[in-house]
Each structure stands twice: as C-alpha cells, then as structure tokens.
Design an enzyme around this catalytic site. Structure first.
Site, PDB file in Angstrom:
ATOM      1  N   ASP A 116       0.858  -1.177   0.000  1.00 48.63           N
ATOM      2  CA  ASP A 116       0.000   0.000   0.000  1.00 48.63           C
ATOM      3  C   ASP A 116       0.908   1.246   0.000  1.00 48.63           C
ATOM      4  OD1 ASP A 116      -2.989   0.938   0.482  1.00 48.63           O
ATOM      5  OD2 ASP A 116      -1.821   2.001   2.009  1.00 48.63           O
ATOM      6  N   HIS A 311      -7.057  -6.564  -0.845  1.00 47.26           N
ATOM      7  CA  HIS A 311      -6.035  -5.547  -0.647  1.00 47.26           C
ATOM      8  C   HIS A 311      -5.051  -5.858   0.472  1.00 47.26           C
ATOM      9  CE1 HIS A 311      -4.257  -1.588  -0.792  1.00 47.26           C
ATOM     10  NE2 HIS A 311      -4.495  -1.413   0.506  1.00 47.26           N
TER      11      HIS A 311
END
Length: 335
Positions: A116, A311
C-alpha cells in the site's frame, strides 16, 4: 508465476517482537526486529491504516528461515512519533526515516518490502537513495513513473471530489470521520474482498468513485460477515488508532502534490537492483493491471500473482506471500 493454495482457516497470530526505538530524522521511531543479525536485513513497510503488526506473519516466517527482518511503525503510526506539520510527512521525510533506521542499525543496505503506501515509499528509495537499496519487493503497489500532472488534480478529474484521496486533502475532515468510532472504522477497512476487479469495474461510475466516507457511513458492522482479523488482532489496531488518531497517516496523502513537484528531477527508472512485484488478484484499489507496464521502467523484475486475495494481502494470504518472498530471497540473496 501464480501462487494458489487450497482454502484454509486463518493462521493464528504468531508471537510479536517487543518494540525497540531509534531517535532518527527528527523523530523517535519504533521498530520490531527478529531473526539472526546476519546477511542483508529485510525491512517491511506498512500502508494505511496499518502498523508494523500487519507484517506479523512475515516477521515470523522470515525469522524462522534465518533472515534478519525489521518492521517499523512508520511516521505518524503506532508507537512512532507523529509531527504536527503536514509537510513533515513528505517523501523526503518518509524515505529519510528508513535510511535513518539503517544508519541506527549500522548497515549499508537493505531489501525493502512495501505494501500500500509503504509500497509507494519503497519504490522511491532506489530513485532517492540508490546506495542504500539491495532489492525491492512491492506488495500490491506497483512502481508508477511520475505522472504527467498533479496527482490530486488527476484523481479529482477522474473520480470526483468524493474520491478518498481527494477527500483526504480537506484539513481535519476525514480525520474526524475515521476517529469518531475507531473500532467501526477498522472493521470497515479490514475486510475480505467482496468483489472481483472485473465486477467492480463494471459498476456505475458513482459506485467506482472510492468514496470511503460514503462506504463507512453505510457500513453495518452487525451485518458484516467479511472480517479479516480475529478479535484480538482487531483490538491491537483499534487500541493503536484510538491513541494516535488517523491524522498522521492521512498526512501522507496530503503530500501527493508536494511529492510530485519535488520528483521532477528524479530518475524515471529503477535500475541496478533486483525487484519483485507481488500482485493480488482481487485488489480493486491496486489491481494487477497497474503492474502491466512495470517491465518498461525496471531492468530486473519478477512478478507473482496471489489468487483470491484482496487488498490486505500479507494478512489475507500470509502463507502464499511468505512463500513468494522466501523463494525470491533464496534465489537472489542466498544466505
């Protein structure tokens, strides 16, 4: 290369190292260290809204394999200091913290792994501090060359003012929204994927705006069956963000324009270091398609696809992520 294993129950959280501290780059930085102090260290860099604890499975696996592994709570997170000034969270400071950590440990180079926002930072290291980088692993986050226009203008034009990165630019607004009920916020974030990338892309434009604040307002924790974390794991994140709030992490986003302006003179390619890109099949924010052109800017690149992961890949599919990292390390950086 694609990594896929039969579905299995979530792994229990392994023991987590005690925090250590380093006074570097104008802040007191907390980091967690495991494994023998031998070879090139592997530095694990988390994203938003996460902590070094997000790497708990990788810390255990790497240490068990004889690797020296270090995971910091990055600037504004966890037990690491969070300066007040927004510009104290720009890329110069974020990369400087990692270089300062190497200086504190007395090592010339490290292999940096970033997920991320941590991925955005580690891909900048070979451009800004090439002499301190032995290798790079991007998890979900690909290397993206400098955009042709201000990223905030681009996001606003493409997705509208409600897109979360654009929304984050408003001083104090998202900070208060996320901090109003920290447990609810973290439960909203830390969920398993509910859609494929293709299905998400097929939604009407207003449902692809990534308007986090709208999704959070509609979220019903009592009806949600997609929680990623165990109650004990969730409590660690909740306690941390109750203590710190979310402003430190959001301030990283508030430097997109500043970082873009200051990057004009940086190299546009990653050369001289081996790189691994680990993609997640079901990540709608950072889909595998974003990594398609990475080979144009990186001389030494391998790719791995983790199937069935959204994610939060290192927490959703820890065994697969561990296997991909260790396979690459054993071939490119044998002990």
């Amino acid at each position: 290369m694609t990594v896929k294993h039969p579905e299995a129950p979530p792994l229990p959280a392994p023991p987590f190292p005690e925090a250590k501290f380093a006074d570097i780059n104008g802040i007191r930085l907390a980091y967690y260290e495991a494994g023998p102090r031998q070879g090139i260290p592997i530095v694990l860099c988390h994203g938003f809204p996460e902590l070094a604890f997000s790497w708990r499975h990788q810390i255990a696996a790497l240490a068990a394999a004889g690797r020296w592994v270090i995971a910091p709570d990055q600037r504004g997170y966890g037990l690491t200091a969070g300066p007040e000034a927004v510009e104290a969270y720009d890329m110069e400071h974020l990369t400087g913290d990692l270089v300062g950590l190497l200086d504190h440990l007395g090592v010339p180079k490290a292999i940096f792994v970033g997920h991320d926002w941590g991925g955005i930072v580690v891909w900048q290291l070979p451009l800004m501090h090439p002499d301190r980088v032995a290798g790079i692993i991007g998890l979900n986050t690909p290397f993206i060359p400098r955009l042709p226009m201000d990223p905030i203008q681009m996001f606003s034009h493409a997705f509208g003012e409600d897109m979360y990165i654009v929304h984050f630019q408003k001083p104090g607004v998202a900070d208060a929204q996320l901090a109003a009920d920290v447990e609810r916020t973290m439960r909203y974030f830390m969920r398993l994927p509910s859609s494929t990338v293709e299905a998400f892309s097929g939604r009407p434009a207003e449902r692809r705006s990534l308007a986090l604040q709208d999704g959070l307002a509609r979220f019903d924790p009592a009806a949600d069956q997609s929680q990623l974390l165990s109650p004990d794991e969730l409590a660690i994140f909740v306690d941390a963000f109750k203590r710190t709030g979310f402003t430190g992490g959001i301030n990283w986003y508030r430097n997109f324009t500043r970082n873009w302006e200051k990057a004009a003179s940086l190299p546009t390619r990653v050369d001289g270091v081996p790189c691994l890109m680990i993609m997640a099949e079901l990540d709608v924010v950072l889909p595998p398609s974003l990594a398609e052109r990475m080979g144009d800017q990186i001389a030494d690149l391998e790719k791995v696809l983790i199937e069935g992961s959204g994610h939060w890949t290192q927490q959703e599919k820890p065994a697969e992520v561990d296997a991909a990292i260790l396979d690459w390390l054993d071939r490119r950086f044998p002990l």
